[in-house]
Write a protein that holds these residues in place. Structure first.
Motif, PDB file in Angstrom:
ATOM      1  N   GLY A 221       0.679  -0.931   0.049  1.00  0.00           N
ATOM      2  CA  GLY A 221       0.360  -0.088  -0.097  1.00  0.00           C
ATOM      3  C   GLY A 221       0.970   1.595   0.428  1.00  0.00           C
ATOM      4  N   VAL A 222       1.821   1.255   0.977  1.00  0.00           N
ATOM      5  CA  VAL A 222       2.571   2.902   0.468  1.00  0.00           C
ATOM      6  C   VAL A 222       2.987   2.993  -0.564  1.00  0.00           C
TER       7      VAL A 222
ATOM      8  N   VAL B 119      -4.684   0.735   1.753  1.00  0.00           N
ATOM      9  CA  VAL B 119      -3.659   1.155   1.955  1.00  0.00           C
ATOM     10  C   VAL B 119      -2.888   0.948   3.146  1.00  0.00           C
ATOM     11  N   PHE B 120      -3.983   1.262   4.313  1.00  0.00           N
ATOM     12  CA  PHE B 120      -3.738   1.483   5.401  1.00  0.00           C
ATOM     13  C   PHE B 120      -5.055   0.233   6.657  1.00  0.00           C
ATOM     14  N   VAL B 121      -5.962   0.230   6.198  1.00  0.00           N
ATOM     15  CA  VAL B 121      -6.597  -0.639   6.587  1.00  0.00           C
ATOM     16  C   VAL B 121      -7.616  -1.455   5.637  1.00  0.00           C
TER      17      VAL B 121
ATOM     18  N   VAL C 104      -7.155   3.395  -6.968  1.00  0.00           N
ATOM     19  CA  VAL C 104      -6.395   3.299  -5.464  1.00  0.00           C
ATOM     20  C   VAL C 104      -6.496   1.877  -4.542  1.00  0.00           C
ATOM     21  N   SER C 105      -7.234   1.015  -4.107  1.00  0.00           N
ATOM     22  CA  SER C 105      -7.230   0.444  -3.498  1.00  0.00           C
ATOM     23  C   SER C 105      -7.526  -0.957  -4.158  1.00  0.00           C
ATOM     24  N   LEU C 106      -7.820  -1.465  -4.837  1.00  0.00           N
ATOM     25  CA  LEU C 106      -7.997  -1.904  -7.039  1.00  0.00           C
ATOM     26  C   LEU C 106      -6.499  -1.717  -7.269  1.00  0.00           C
ATOM     27  N   LEU C 107      -5.527  -1.265  -6.862  1.00  0.00           N
ATOM     28  CA  LEU C 107      -4.466  -1.061  -7.205  1.00  0.00           C
ATOM     29  C   LEU C 107      -3.853  -1.977  -6.097  1.00  0.00           C
ATOM     30  N   ALA C 108      -3.473  -1.420  -5.052  1.00  0.00           N
ATOM     31  CA  ALA C 108      -2.701  -1.603  -3.886  1.00  0.00           C
ATOM     32  C   ALA C 108      -3.563  -3.138  -3.383  1.00  0.00           C
TER      33      ALA C 108
END
Length: 276
Positions: free
Chosen positions: A87-88, A211-213, A231-235
């Motif tokens: 995620g980071v 990314v974080f949770v 962004v969630s899908l990418l992570a």
């Protein structure tokens, strides 16, 4: 003191000298774009402080979230590191794309773009070359995160190939997103305005993601928003590649979003670049 005007003989001599010299071949589209990409990397060579966003910031994010929140979120820093590192990786590289618009706006406000327009080259070459050069920054930022994670004890089950595949996917997505900020850099009036607008857009986009949770820990409506966030899908795609269990749907959707962003904003950015 005055200088005598050139006579007909002098003018004819100059014309013969010009006519007798072979005209250099015009640069091709690819070679011109790569040349401007190399220009971007030379700028970093002369001003290495530009790499702070691609090196120091990712390190701070990973250390801060792993050791400050890891125990509270996942029970141990090692367990949280395995979750948060991909995620980071995504967040750090995506934040770097904002500087594509900042650099373009800087060239525009300083008159550098006007000089490029006077050159006998393919018009979009400076624009495309700058984004290709920025892709090197994306690779550097992602590499810093992965190497630091290995130093901290992270071992991706997908091995080096999975880590490289995750980094490549994030770089491709970032290249598509960079067209958005390039258009923004051509619309706003100053580099600071581009920087502020870019981070104002990126902060909620990245923090309202997985990314974080884990989204399963969030309230229902917020969970739906987080799961629908690109962004969630990418992570998720990056985590699956690093874990050695590729999530085909997340990977394809991430690539599709990158393609849509590039297809939508490339012509807009090119038109703005020609008109400004």
């Amino acid at each position: 003191m005055t200088t005598a005007a050139a006579g007909p003989a002098d003018t004819d001599a100059v014309r013969r000298a010009i006519a007798g010299t072979a005209r250099p071949p015009r640069a091709g589209r690819l070679s011109a774009a790569l040349t401007f990409g190399w220009r971007g990397m030379l700028k970093v060579k002369h001003v290495p402080e530009q790499l702070l966003d691609a090196t120091v910031s990712p390190v701070m994010f990973l250390l801060l979230f792993t050791y400050l929140f890891g125990g509270a979120v996942a029970g141990s820093t090692s367990a949280y590191l395995a979750y948060v590192l991909p995620g980071v990786l995504v967040m750090s590289v995506l934040f770097t794309t904002v500087y594509s618009g900042v650099a373009l706006n800087t060239d525009l406000t300083k008159g550098v773009v006007d000089r490029f327009r006077s050159l006998p080259i393919w018009r979009p070459a400076p624009l495309l070359g700058a984004l290709l050069g920025d892709s090197v920054r994306y690779v550097l930022a992602g590499t810093v995160i992965i190497v630091l994670g290995v130093v901290l004890g992270y071992r991706p089950d997908g091995g080096p190939l999975g880590a490289v595949a995750a980094l490549a996917l994030v770089v491709v997505f970032s290249f598509g997103l960079s067209w958005v900020f390039s258009a923004l850099g051509l619309v706003l009036r100053s580099p600071n305005a581009v920087l502020n607008a870019g981070f104002t857009f990126m902060f909620p986009l990245t923090f309202l993601s997985n990314v974080f949770v884990d989204p399963g820990t969030l309230p229902g409506p917020l969970e739906a928003v987080v799961r629908a966030n690109p962004v969630s899908l990418l992570a998720t795609a990056s985590r699956s590649l690093m874990a050695g269990r590729p999530d085909g749907v997340a990977i394809l959707v991430s690539l599709a979003v990158a393609a849509v962003l590039a297809a939508a904003f490339l012509p807009v950015t090119t038109r703005l670049y020609r008109s400004r």
